[in-house]
Write an enzyme that holds these catalytic residues in place. Sequence first.
Site, mmCIF file in Angstrom:
data_model
loop_
_atom_site.group_PDB
_atom_site.id
_atom_site.type_symbol
_atom_site.label_atom_id
_atom_site.label_comp_id
_atom_site.label_asym_id
_atom_site.label_seq_id
_atom_site.Cartn_x
_atom_site.Cartn_y
_atom_site.Cartn_z
ATOM 1 N N ALA A 55 0.803 -1.231 0.000
ATOM 2 C CA ALA A 55 0.000 0.000 0.000
ATOM 3 C C ALA A 55 0.831 1.273 0.000
ATOM 4 O O ALA A 55 0.728 2.099 -0.916
ATOM 5 C CB ALA A 55 -0.953 -0.018 1.195
ATOM 6 N N ALA A 56 1.660 1.472 1.010
ATOM 7 C CA ALA A 56 2.402 2.733 1.110
ATOM 8 C C ALA A 56 3.415 2.874 -0.010
ATOM 9 O O ALA A 56 3.517 3.923 -0.648
ATOM 10 C CB ALA A 56 3.098 2.826 2.472
ATOM 11 N N GLU B 218 10.110 -5.740 -4.114
ATOM 12 C CA GLU B 218 9.123 -6.463 -3.317
ATOM 13 C C GLU B 218 9.587 -7.914 -3.181
ATOM 14 O O GLU B 218 9.817 -8.602 -4.180
ATOM 15 C CB GLU B 218 7.745 -6.406 -3.970
ATOM 16 C CG GLU B 218 6.702 -7.350 -3.388
ATOM 17 C CD GLU B 218 6.527 -7.215 -1.882
ATOM 18 O OE1 GLU B 218 6.479 -8.255 -1.199
ATOM 19 O OE2 GLU B 218 6.437 -6.062 -1.402
ATOM 20 N N SER C 123 0.413 -4.444 -4.070
ATOM 21 C CA SER C 123 -0.800 -3.601 -4.015
ATOM 22 C C SER C 123 -2.052 -4.425 -3.730
ATOM 23 O O SER C 123 -3.007 -4.438 -4.483
ATOM 24 C CB SER C 123 -0.967 -2.833 -5.332
ATOM 25 O OG SER C 123 0.097 -1.944 -5.527
ATOM 26 N N CYS D 223 -6.027 -6.489 4.762
ATOM 27 C CA CYS D 223 -7.206 -6.487 5.637
ATOM 28 C C CYS D 223 -8.273 -7.468 5.147
ATOM 29 O O CYS D 223 -9.134 -7.885 5.921
ATOM 30 C CB CYS D 223 -7.801 -5.088 5.713
ATOM 31 S SG CYS D 223 -6.663 -3.831 6.343
ATOM 32 N N ARG E 8 -24.734 13.794 25.096
ATOM 33 C CA ARG E 8 -25.556 14.528 26.077
ATOM 34 C C ARG E 8 -25.249 14.052 27.489
ATOM 35 O O ARG E 8 -25.091 14.854 28.419
ATOM 36 C CB ARG E 8 -27.042 14.322 25.771
ATOM 37 C CG ARG E 8 -27.544 15.023 24.526
ATOM 38 C CD ARG E 8 -28.989 14.682 24.250
ATOM 39 N NE ARG E 8 -29.888 15.216 25.274
ATOM 40 C CZ ARG E 8 -31.194 14.948 25.336
ATOM 41 N NH1 ARG E 8 -31.747 14.146 24.418
ATOM 42 N NH2 ARG E 8 -31.941 15.471 26.271
#
Length: 466
Positions: A21-22, A45, A51, A55, A456
């Site tokens: 990814a990065a 790699e 890529s 997950c 609240r």
Amino acid sequence: MTMTGAARGARERLVVIGGDAAGMSAASQARRLKGPDELEIVAFERGHFTSYSACGIPYWVGGDVAERDELIARSPEEHRARGIDLRMRTEVVRIDVAERRVRARDVDSGAESWTSYDKLVIATGARPIRPRMPGVDAPGVHGVQTLDDGQALLDTLARTRGRRAVVVGAGYIGVEMAEALIKRGYEVTVVNRGSEPMSTLDADMGRLVHEAMTGLGITMVDDTEVTKVLTGDDGRVRAVATGSGEFPADVVVLGIGVRPETTLARAAGLPLGRHGGLLTDLSMRVRGHEDIWAGGDCVEVLDLVSGQERHIALGTHANKHGQVIGTNVGGGYATFPGVVGTAVSKVCDLEIARTGLREKDARRAGLQFETVTIESTSRAGYYPGASPMTVKMLAERRTGRLLGVQIVGREGAAKRVDIAAVALTAGLTVEQMTALDLGYAPPFSPVWDPVLVAARKAARAVGRPA
């Protein structure tokens, strides 16, 4: 002496270590901004894939995703067609900062060579925690971090006759893999050294996850640590040993967590944080090094709520890091300011979400705070399909600043945490949150959204004298 691109009278060379990814987001973004005549890009790699969505591996193992290739966003051939020299099955074994070069080894042949760089991106990811204990390397024991890992596990499941699985650890990966193995028809035992699963939640919220897992038929063994993997005459795993006894296993999955993979960076003398990850500035440059960037699971990031550095291994962050790095390498300007620690998961139809600080995080940061917990529903109570959810909220005493939110419930629960994530990023108080103009209609929410009900209650709590 190694020559830079300028000294060679040629285009600059960007070297990227890591093809997921990065790394590949950085390479792709840099390529969009600078053509091949200006910037040569070489990426290394060590695995078979690039890529891809790590997950998604539990959902592939569990059968929700039918084919491995559905998890791959872009193949090596597609990257090469865009002008990136992507070298698969090639592992970088050394970074020479002084000479501005990296040494890479062909995984299959063992051949090694040096490649010089003008700019370097380190995106080496994270490695699964593999405890030091007898038998942990036996056939049938698997970590699950890469597509190669997922394929190896599926191959084992296809060969194994028995149907007993032990998952070691009950974090996100452990919980998701336990569900995946249940779907595969295995009898699943989860051994967890914590008091409840999902240590990223407070224990009272983790109890709800525990109940859901046992409801699926998963045997939960808490407050227990695996001390040994026992093997049979064939050398394969047959059980795990713990302080509570032995648990038979035909396959063992390690879901203990991950650590930053910074072996190369440490050897090169690059700065690391207390969690072992690389330290970068807002532009994702490695601190003290003008032409070296780092991103993804190998870095530490700033927690915007506590103000402390954290290590969080998530694909969302990795892709953002890559975009920031690629923009800066390509001559633009971008920053990554930090995170608030948002994550979601599920166990069957139970949705789990958290953002910001847990109680122990807030105490560690020296904050005084109040906690509130409310029960609500995903839709108007009278509308068909309304399901219960529990929302826990932490707010700073006196100031009322939101510190964290945890949500456990059924359909429609998890993504509500995004409201809190935005509020945390904006630094809102719980009183300010009560006025948020959220969407309402009976099929989607009660007239008071559960997050606002919690806000609240928290606003009242922080206003009380200590």
